[in-house]
Write a protein that holds these residues in place. Sequence first.
Motif, PDB file in Angstrom:
ATOM      1  N   VAL A   1       0.837  -1.199   0.000  1.00  0.00           N
ATOM      2  CA  VAL A   1       0.000   0.000   0.000  1.00  0.00           C
ATOM      3  C   VAL A   1       0.875   1.254   0.000  1.00  0.00           C
ATOM      4  N   VAL A   2       1.935   1.256   0.804  1.00  0.00           N
ATOM      5  CA  VAL A   2       2.832   2.413   0.851  1.00  0.00           C
ATOM      6  C   VAL A   2       3.468   2.642  -0.514  1.00  0.00           C
ATOM      7  N   TYR A   3       3.946   1.567  -1.131  1.00  0.00           N
ATOM      8  CA  TYR A   3       4.527   1.671  -2.476  1.00  0.00           C
ATOM      9  C   TYR A   3       3.505   2.213  -3.468  1.00  0.00           C
ATOM     10  N   SER A   4       2.267   1.743  -3.392  1.00  0.00           N
ATOM     11  CA  SER A   4       1.225   2.168  -4.332  1.00  0.00           C
ATOM     12  C   SER A   4       0.942   3.653  -4.209  1.00  0.00           C
ATOM     13  N   ILE A   5       0.874   4.167  -2.977  1.00  0.00           N
ATOM     14  CA  ILE A   5       0.604   5.596  -2.784  1.00  0.00           C
ATOM     15  C   ILE A   5       1.826   6.424  -3.153  1.00  0.00           C
TER      16      ILE A   5
ATOM     17  N   LEU B   1       1.707   6.912  -6.786  1.00  0.00           N
ATOM     18  CA  LEU B   1       0.672   7.883  -7.120  1.00  0.00           C
ATOM     19  C   LEU B   1       1.198   9.305  -6.989  1.00  0.00           C
ATOM     20  N   VAL B   2       2.083   9.523  -6.013  1.00  0.00           N
ATOM     21  CA  VAL B   2       2.642  10.853  -5.777  1.00  0.00           C
ATOM     22  C   VAL B   2       3.890  11.104  -6.619  1.00  0.00           C
ATOM     23  N   GLU B   3       4.811  10.136  -6.656  1.00  0.00           N
ATOM     24  CA  GLU B   3       6.163  10.388  -7.151  1.00  0.00           C
ATOM     25  C   GLU B   3       6.401   9.993  -8.599  1.00  0.00           C
ATOM     26  N   SER B   4       5.631   9.066  -9.139  1.00  0.00           N
ATOM     27  CA  SER B   4       5.925   8.576 -10.484  1.00  0.00           C
ATOM     28  C   SER B   4       5.643   9.635 -11.538  1.00  0.00           C
ATOM     29  N   SER B   5       6.545   9.726 -12.503  1.00  0.00           N
ATOM     30  CA  SER B   5       6.319  10.634 -13.634  1.00  0.00           C
ATOM     31  C   SER B   5       5.175  10.147 -14.513  1.00  0.00           C
ATOM     32  N   ASN B   6       4.751   8.899 -14.322  1.00  0.00           N
ATOM     33  CA  ASN B   6       3.638   8.351 -15.094  1.00  0.00           C
ATOM     34  C   ASN B   6       2.279   8.649 -14.464  1.00  0.00           C
ATOM     35  N   SER B   7       2.283   9.195 -13.252  1.00  0.00           N
ATOM     36  CA  SER B   7       1.023   9.437 -12.556  1.00  0.00           C
ATOM     37  C   SER B   7       0.305  10.650 -13.135  1.00  0.00           C
TER      38      SER B   7
ATOM     39  N   TYR C   1     -11.126   6.083  -3.912  1.00  0.00           N
ATOM     40  CA  TYR C   1     -10.909   6.333  -5.329  1.00  0.00           C
ATOM     41  C   TYR C   1      -9.934   5.297  -5.887  1.00  0.00           C
ATOM     42  N   SER C   2     -10.185   4.846  -7.122  1.00  0.00           N
ATOM     43  CA  SER C   2      -9.407   3.743  -7.697  1.00  0.00           C
ATOM     44  C   SER C   2      -7.929   4.064  -7.857  1.00  0.00           C
ATOM     45  N   ALA C   3      -7.565   5.355  -7.877  1.00  0.00           N
ATOM     46  CA  ALA C   3      -6.145   5.711  -8.002  1.00  0.00           C
ATOM     47  C   ALA C   3      -5.320   5.192  -6.831  1.00  0.00           C
ATOM     48  N   PHE C   4      -5.959   4.957  -5.667  1.00  0.00           N
ATOM     49  CA  PHE C   4      -5.253   4.481  -4.478  1.00  0.00           C
ATOM     50  C   PHE C   4      -5.212   2.948  -4.402  1.00  0.00           C
ATOM     51  N   SER C   5      -5.592   2.272  -5.467  1.00  0.00           N
ATOM     52  CA  SER C   5      -5.611   0.810  -5.466  1.00  0.00           C
ATOM     53  C   SER C   5      -4.228   0.219  -5.199  1.00  0.00           C
ATOM     54  N   ALA C   6      -4.233  -0.920  -4.529  1.00  0.00           N
ATOM     55  CA  ALA C   6      -2.978  -1.588  -4.168  1.00  0.00           C
ATOM     56  C   ALA C   6      -2.424  -2.369  -5.353  1.00  0.00           C
ATOM     57  N   VAL C   7      -1.122  -2.217  -5.580  1.00  0.00           N
ATOM     58  CA  VAL C   7      -0.388  -3.019  -6.558  1.00  0.00           C
ATOM     59  C   VAL C   7       0.808  -3.640  -5.848  1.00  0.00           C
TER      60      VAL C   7
ATOM     61  N   GLY D   1       7.059  -2.841  -5.860  1.00  0.00           N
ATOM     62  CA  GLY D   1       8.201  -2.947  -6.756  1.00  0.00           C
ATOM     63  C   GLY D   1       7.902  -3.478  -8.132  1.00  0.00           C
ATOM     64  N   ILE D   2       6.626  -3.702  -8.464  1.00  0.00           N
ATOM     65  CA  ILE D   2       6.319  -4.313  -9.755  1.00  0.00           C
ATOM     66  C   ILE D   2       6.687  -3.400 -10.922  1.00  0.00           C
ATOM     67  N   VAL D   3       6.629  -2.075 -10.726  1.00  0.00           N
ATOM     68  CA  VAL D   3       7.046  -1.101 -11.733  1.00  0.00           C
ATOM     69  C   VAL D   3       8.153  -0.249 -11.122  1.00  0.00           C
ATOM     70  N   GLY D   4       9.228  -0.079 -11.851  1.00  0.00           N
ATOM     71  CA  GLY D   4      10.371   0.659 -11.304  1.00  0.00           C
ATOM     72  C   GLY D   4      10.361   2.117 -11.659  1.00  0.00           C
ATOM     73  N   ASP D   5       9.246   2.809 -11.420  1.00  0.00           N
ATOM     74  CA  ASP D   5       9.163   4.210 -11.824  1.00  0.00           C
ATOM     75  C   ASP D   5       9.234   5.173 -10.658  1.00  0.00           C
ATOM     76  N   ILE D   6       9.662   4.693  -9.476  1.00  0.00           N
ATOM     77  CA  ILE D   6       9.983   5.587  -8.371  1.00  0.00           C
ATOM     78  C   ILE D   6      11.321   5.159  -7.780  1.00  0.00           C
ATOM     79  N   GLU D   7      11.920   6.051  -7.052  1.00  0.00           N
ATOM     80  CA  GLU D   7      13.255   5.806  -6.511  1.00  0.00           C
ATOM     81  C   GLU D   7      13.255   4.611  -5.560  1.00  0.00           C
ATOM     82  N   GLY D   8      14.264   3.751  -5.709  1.00  0.00           N
ATOM     83  CA  GLY D   8      14.420   2.598  -4.833  1.00  0.00           C
ATOM     84  C   GLY D   8      13.909   1.297  -5.408  1.00  0.00           C
ATOM     85  N   TYR D   9      13.349   1.312  -6.607  1.00  0.00           N
ATOM     86  CA  TYR D   9      12.787   0.102  -7.203  1.00  0.00           C
ATOM     87  C   TYR D   9      13.228  -0.027  -8.660  1.00  0.00           C
TER      88      TYR D   9
END
Length: 627
Positions: free
Chosen positions: A363-367, A370-376, A430-436, A439-447
């Motif tokens: 859940v922490v990774y998912s949120i 949502l905040v940090e990814s350039s794809n969000s 809201y569906s944007a907060f859905s759990a994934v 580390g499944i996508v490496g689009d934030i720092e540390g993954y």
Amino acid sequence: MSDDDKLRRRRFLQATGASALTAGIAGCSGNGDGSDGSDGEDGSDGSDGSDGEDGSDGDDGELTLPDSYPYGANENRLQEAREVMEEAGYGPDNRFSLNWLQYNASSWEEIANTLRARLESVYIDMNISKADFGALLERTEKGDMDAFTLGWIADYPGVRNFTQLADPDNTIYDAEGTTPNGARLFWSEDSYTDSQVRSAMSEAFDEISGNPGNTDEAAAARGEATRRLEKLLWESAAMLPVYHSVSDRFWYDRVDYDPPGGMGASRAKTSTSVRGLEGGDTLNGTSATFNALDPIASGNTASGAKIMDLFDAPFNYVNGTVEVEPLLVEDYTTNDDLTEYEFTLKEGVQFHGDYGEVTADDVVYSIRRLVESSNSTNTYFPISVLNIEREEDDDGNVVPGSVAVEATGDYTFSITLREPFGYALEVLSYSAFSAVPEGIVGDIEGYDGEMSFEEFSTNPVGCGPFVFEQWESGVGGEFRASAFGDYHGDAPAVENIQETILSEPNAIYNRLLNENADVGGIPTSQFDPGQIDLTSRDGAQQTGTYGPLENDKTLNMSRTPTIDTFYIGFNMENVPKPVRQAMAYVMTRDDFVESVFKGRGESAYHLTPPQVFPGGGEGYADHWQGE
């Protein structure tokens, strides 16, 4: 400033007798900020002693607001429109050219053509252009328009979610260091508005957002501020609400269907709304086009509906109603000022495939994504709406890893907000907060990630009631998903869902008519109000039948008022108040709802919809009618 804009400004200043004309033109910047030392473009304190260009009482007088909607209810008041324009100096030899940008839809085109014909006789020449939704958003964010059409569907059923669209500080999209999520009104200090009105609007919104609690006192403060804010919108004519829509759903007898509530079908899971299907195991439907199946990049209702089926968020709107229930979360606590939340997850919730159990780290990774990814494309939910605590660099970017969402145990996590907010659970639905999976996508720092964003957004992994199977994008393509056997909630009543992607109204209607869709909608162009027979009511939702159709079948039908507002907004750095008022005077909402939308809606006199207006539908009607 372009030559056309300079000419427009010169004509307006001449018409209103504003002072320092030469200096005001010579020193005009892109935003007309009056940096040349003049009084600024709004002319409100000009040395000629006029009342101010917007026709208000001026900064020195007491602000007087209308008791009821001042432009007429379903009246084409051409005479008043002409008078307000002539008082501002417009006439046959001094016309205003208004660039109108609308969503590419036949309904809005019909409205636009009607307004253009009426405004022509009051010295306004309306130039109409159209764009699809993405292009419309891009152009309006750049201020590339004078007037535009948009709508807002509730993110959460609260007054603040709508009134923030008109908060002046939240409507300026070209200011540095801001992340606005309001309407594109460009309600800056350089706009064609009375500064008193602008200040009073900001104060009203601050009163709404500054009283987030559930006490009677907080509700009363929000209610009073909301009513005042709506009157300020009337006074400024900054935006013109046109209609609140309804959701009509149709289904054949073979489907045991529970139609979603006022938050809309895109907030309802198929596993909840469909309770049974006779004669098959695949529910067939029709979908509009969509661009991504990653929760952080869901950009429209079509993709949102798919994500609701494939993923689960911490909370959930019960079948699209305003009732919120825990979904991934089992329990939660919050502090007294509603800034700190602690959540406990259900244990044993499984991701699809081989990704194991949902934990707090997921859940922490998912949120964080949502905040940090350039794809969000949904950062405004955690940042502008929830306003989660975080660190920012000098450019206003969130420092990676600084978002105040923390795993405090295997199944517990906390969220800390910068300021009190009383709708956190609704926003976390809201569906944007859905759990994934972490580390499944490496689009934030540390993954590093197992998939690219492009791969995940077209082949997603969630923990919802259905598992993704196939998506062929574009018109004529198909979306398929199958029931998840290890789902932690109630098992879906159908084994598969399959939707064909269509955009042409005739094709959408024919698919339903040919019984290739079990549940769906009927485009307005094919809709016949005379076929409706609504005989039952549950709250605001009505149910009954529609038909018979050309195939001699009669469909079940539901009609549900949705929590939304569709409106006309103005770039107020371009459009003077008399022009905005003139359009308000010739706006016949009831006629548009009946003729253009065939009765599928309700005329709007407030930005805030009836369901969330103080006092509900009765309070809504009493306020605009002055009762």
